[in-house]
Write a protein that holds these residues in place. Structure first.
Motif, PDB file in Angstrom:
ATOM      1  N   TYR A  57       5.957  29.114  16.784  1.00 55.30           N
ATOM      2  CA  TYR A  57       5.413  28.381  15.638  1.00 55.30           C
ATOM      3  C   TYR A  57       3.940  28.034  15.853  1.00 55.30           C
ATOM      4  O   TYR A  57       3.112  28.197  14.941  1.00 55.30           O
ATOM      5  N   GLU A  61       1.105  29.101  13.337  1.00 55.80           N
ATOM      6  CA  GLU A  61       0.454  28.016  12.617  1.00 55.80           C
ATOM      7  C   GLU A  61      -1.020  27.893  12.995  1.00 55.80           C
ATOM      8  O   GLU A  61      -1.875  27.582  12.155  1.00 55.80           O
ATOM      9  N   ILE A  88       7.548  28.080   8.874  1.00 57.04           N
ATOM     10  CA  ILE A  88       6.690  29.260   8.794  1.00 57.04           C
ATOM     11  C   ILE A  88       6.533  29.731   7.352  1.00 57.04           C
ATOM     12  O   ILE A  88       5.467  30.214   6.952  1.00 57.04           O
ATOM     13  N   ALA A  91       3.484  29.029   4.845  1.00 53.52           N
ATOM     14  CA  ALA A  91       2.218  29.759   4.865  1.00 53.52           C
ATOM     15  C   ALA A  91       2.119  30.677   3.656  1.00 53.52           C
ATOM     16  O   ALA A  91       3.128  31.133   3.105  1.00 53.52           O
TER      17      ALA A  91
END
Length: 264
Positions: A57, A61, A88, A91
């Motif tokens: 992650y 990120e 996720i 995004a």
């Protein structure tokens, strides 16, 4: 994180995958199996292995890594696979999610993140083959084209596969119906078309029809309703209907569609 690259060159851009499983041995096994299957497809790909969902992650990120698809276990410490997928998916250009898990009872819980697929560890090889083949067909080959001959084989046309709604055979000729409502006449046989389109979600509905599952609206007892010019009904035998329903439901699941009781 360990990075591996398979040096195959059928695509202009290498596909980037990540596998995350807190069991390092299982994670390694998943990567190796993906390696062998992709080689059979003749594709180029890079893959990163993670045993920590938090590390995966943070890399996504923070912008350090960008992936086309993630293969995630569900049961993982600190951050389970479903919660990781939810984070996720926020995004703008989120990767596809494919769960790899023994927790079959949680398949419906995963629908909230619209996964591309669900690979059962107790049926790992078969599920992975089906999922990767579907991924190749629907993601990597979404801009695929086929060549056809029209006007007594004197003119060659290039058609985008995803824009083919259905193909009809009538009196030694084939008629191709496109998403923009264009109708194209050609003299290629249905067997030739079936061979050309074997790797896509275009299936034989009846002796005289090939239909793109993308444009199927519903399957009824006596036929299939196709989304073309307000709806086209294609008659199908009752024996064939049950087979088509199974194929269509499998297609919907692979595409991450949420299914309810009674939906066909």
């Amino acid at each position: 994180m360990i990075s591996q690259v398979w040096r195959l060159n059928k695509l202009d851009k290498a596909v980037s995958f990540a596998v995350c499983d807190d069991d390092e041995i299982i994670c390694e096994a998943i990567c190796n199996r993906i390696d062998k299957l992709l080689a059979k497809f003749g594709l180029s790909a890079s893959i990163d292995k993670y045993v920590s969902p938090v590390a995966l992650y943070k890399n996504i990120e923070g912008g350090q890594r960008k992936y086309d698809a993630l293969f995630l276990d569900i049961d993982m410490p600190k951050l389970n696979g479903i919660d990781l997928a939810k984070a996720i998916k926020k995004a703008e250009e989120a990767p596809d999610i494919i769960f790899v898990s023994n927790r079959e009872e949680m398949v419906f819980d995963t629908f909230s993140v619209r996964p591309f697929g669900f690979v059962r560890k107790n049926n790992f090889t078969n599920d992975l083959i089906d999922t990767l083949r579907s991924y190749v067909n629907t993601r990597m080959n979404k801009n695929a084209y086929i060549g056809i001959k029209t006007n007594n084989n004197s003119v060659v046309r290039k058609l985008k596969v995803s824009d083919i709604v259905y193909i009809e055979s009538f009196r030694y000729k084939q008629y191709i119906y496109m998403a923009d409502n264009e109708e194209i006449e050609c003299r290629m046989s249905m067997e030739e078309f079936e061979k050309k389109l074997a790797n896509y979600d275009i299936v034989r509905m009846y002796k005289g029809y090939l239909v793109n599952l993308k444009y199927v609206q519903k399957i009824e007892r006596t036929g299939v309703l196709v989304n073309y010019k307000g709806g086209v009904n294609i008659n199908v035998s009752r024996d064939k209907v049950q087979e088509l329903k199974a194929i269509y439901l499998n297609y919907l699941r692979k595409m991450g569609t949420v299914l309810f009781n009674g939906e066909s």
